[in-house]
Design an enzyme around this catalytic site. Structure first.
Site, mmCIF file in Angstrom:
data_model
loop_
_atom_site.group_PDB
_atom_site.id
_atom_site.type_symbol
_atom_site.label_atom_id
_atom_site.label_comp_id
_atom_site.label_asym_id
_atom_site.label_seq_id
_atom_site.Cartn_x
_atom_site.Cartn_y
_atom_site.Cartn_z
ATOM 1 N N THR A 13 42.092 40.889 49.465
ATOM 2 C CA THR A 13 42.793 41.172 50.724
ATOM 3 C C THR A 13 44.199 40.566 50.710
ATOM 4 O O THR A 13 45.119 41.124 51.308
ATOM 5 C CB THR A 13 42.019 40.674 51.973
ATOM 6 O OG1 THR A 13 41.929 39.250 51.939
ATOM 7 C CG2 THR A 13 40.638 41.279 52.054
ATOM 8 N N ASN A 14 44.356 39.448 50.020
ATOM 9 C CA ASN A 14 45.713 38.889 49.904
ATOM 10 C C ASN A 14 46.593 39.781 49.033
ATOM 11 O O ASN A 14 47.758 39.990 49.357
ATOM 12 C CB ASN A 14 45.663 37.458 49.351
ATOM 13 C CG ASN A 14 45.357 36.450 50.447
ATOM 14 O OD1 ASN A 14 46.214 36.131 51.263
ATOM 15 N ND2 ASN A 14 44.122 35.989 50.498
ATOM 16 N N MET A 92 39.397 32.307 41.094
ATOM 17 C CA MET A 92 38.447 31.209 41.241
ATOM 18 C C MET A 92 38.278 30.361 39.978
ATOM 19 O O MET A 92 37.181 29.897 39.690
ATOM 20 C CB MET A 92 37.100 31.762 41.719
ATOM 21 C CG MET A 92 37.189 32.303 43.125
ATOM 22 S SD MET A 92 38.048 31.128 44.214
ATOM 23 C CE MET A 92 37.702 31.809 45.795
ATOM 24 N N ILE A 94 40.269 27.137 37.610
ATOM 25 C CA ILE A 94 41.322 26.125 37.600
ATOM 26 C C ILE A 94 42.178 26.334 36.347
ATOM 27 O O ILE A 94 41.646 26.465 35.237
ATOM 28 C CB ILE A 94 40.694 24.715 37.600
ATOM 29 C CG1 ILE A 94 39.891 24.518 38.894
ATOM 30 C CG2 ILE A 94 41.758 23.640 37.455
ATOM 31 C CD1 ILE A 94 38.797 23.494 38.760
ATOM 32 N N ASN A 109 49.716 29.325 44.781
ATOM 33 C CA ASN A 109 48.330 29.602 45.165
ATOM 34 C C ASN A 109 48.228 29.644 46.685
ATOM 35 O O ASN A 109 48.992 28.975 47.383
ATOM 36 C CB ASN A 109 47.432 28.473 44.619
ATOM 37 C CG ASN A 109 45.972 28.655 44.963
ATOM 38 O OD1 ASN A 109 45.437 29.770 44.887
ATOM 39 N ND2 ASN A 109 45.304 27.588 45.360
ATOM 40 N N HIS A 111 45.560 28.687 49.618
ATOM 41 C CA HIS A 111 44.332 27.903 49.786
ATOM 42 C C HIS A 111 43.900 27.928 51.256
ATOM 43 O O HIS A 111 44.729 27.724 52.141
ATOM 44 C CB HIS A 111 44.560 26.462 49.315
ATOM 45 C CG HIS A 111 43.322 25.644 49.426
ATOM 46 N ND1 HIS A 111 42.302 25.717 48.494
ATOM 47 C CD2 HIS A 111 42.905 24.788 50.381
ATOM 48 C CE1 HIS A 111 41.320 24.926 48.877
ATOM 49 N NE2 HIS A 111 41.665 24.349 50.020
HETATM 50 C C1 GAR Z 1 41.178 33.459 50.242
HETATM 51 O O1 GAR Z 1 40.693 33.045 51.469
HETATM 52 C C2 GAR Z 1 41.824 32.324 49.483
HETATM 53 O O2 GAR Z 1 42.439 31.409 50.332
HETATM 54 C C3 GAR Z 1 40.626 31.726 48.803
HETATM 55 O O3 GAR Z 1 39.876 32.828 48.379
HETATM 56 C C4 GAR Z 1 40.029 33.892 49.303
HETATM 57 C C5 GAR Z 1 40.360 35.160 48.538
HETATM 58 O O4 GAR Z 1 40.355 36.266 49.380
HETATM 59 N N1 GAR Z 1 41.026 30.910 47.696
HETATM 60 C C6 GAR Z 1 40.394 29.792 47.355
HETATM 61 O O5 GAR Z 1 39.422 29.362 47.947
HETATM 62 C C7 GAR Z 1 40.975 29.079 46.154
HETATM 63 N N2 GAR Z 1 40.410 27.778 46.013
HETATM 64 P P1 GAR Z 1 40.895 37.688 48.923
HETATM 65 O O6 GAR Z 1 40.227 38.028 47.590
HETATM 66 O O7 GAR Z 1 40.440 38.610 50.004
HETATM 67 O O8 GAR Z 1 42.390 37.620 48.818
#
Ligand code: GAR
Length: 202
Positions: A13-14, A92, A94, A109, A111
């Site tokens: 979604t990002n 996901m 590091i 990133n 977070h």
């Molecule tokens: C997001 O909420 C991001 O902040 C989180 O994963 C999700 C990905 O959503 N990232 C972490 O937790 C990193 N440690 P998306 O696939 O819909 O963009």
């Protein structure tokens, strides 16, 4: 054109928010490549639908990091595609020293908490369980620590009494979709500099 590369493991979604913002604002930013470690990631579908180059580079050996050979492949693909900024969007794993050394101050990133509170995984759950009244999201530069690099932008999200982890995560994501594309734009426009731990925006 300022070329970015996006690394995503999940829904994307990002990634979608970044795609949409670049289009809406008609920005001179190109998503040169989307890389996923997960063949099932919907992020790859989103890239395909938009005609953006995409590739899955899995890593069977480990779950939370990349093995040496796979790491080299990621770096090669990013460089082949002339990526000037690597954007982790729900990636996901590091990234280790060697990866970061190849893109100094060029990895960011998103977070899902107000760092330095609740680093690591499922931070919205940690915030909910802890009982804080406010949480949010953070865009930061990636350094060798876990979610510890200089902070570029943050947005605050209230935690409501009846929130479930899902409802709270959704509220946080609404803000992620605003601040992540904006941070990318600010960097692409050359308006962001780092002095020690502090990030200055012109
Ligand atoms: C997001 O909420 C991001 O902040 C989180 O994963 C999700 C990905 O959503 N990232 C972490 O937790 C990193 N440690 P998306 O696939 O819909 O963009």
């Amino acid at each position: 054109m300022f070329t970015i590369g996006i690394l995503a493991s999940g829904k994307g979604t990002n990634l979608q928010a970044i795609i949409d913002y670049i289009k809406e604002e008609n920005l001179p930013i190109k998503i040169g490549i989307v890389i996923s470690d997960n063949p099932e990631a919907y992020a790859l579908e989103r890239a395909k639908k938009e005609g953006i180059r995409n590739i899955c580079i899995p890593c069977e050996k480990y779950k939370t990091i990349l093995d040496k050979e796979t790491e080299i492949k990621y770096i090669e693909v990013l460089k082949e595609n002339n990526v000037e900024l690597v954007c982790l969007a729900g990636f996901m794993r590091i990234l280790k020293k060697n990866f970061i050394k190849n893109f100094p101050n060029k990895i960011i990133n998103i977070h899902p908490s107000l760092l330095p509170a609740f680093p690591g995984l499922e931070s919205w759950k940690k915030a909910l369980e802890y009982g804080v009244r406010f949480t949010g999201c953070t865009v930061h530069f990636v350094d060798e620590g876990i979610d510890s690099g200089p902070i570029i932008l943050q947005a605050v999200v209230p935690i409501l009494q009846d929130d479930t982890p899902e409802i709270l995560h959704k509220r946080i994501q609404e803000k992620e979709h605003i601040i992540y594309p904006l941070a990318i734009r600010l960097i692409a426009e050359g308006r962001v500099s780092i002095v020690g731990r502090k990030v200055y925006i012109r």
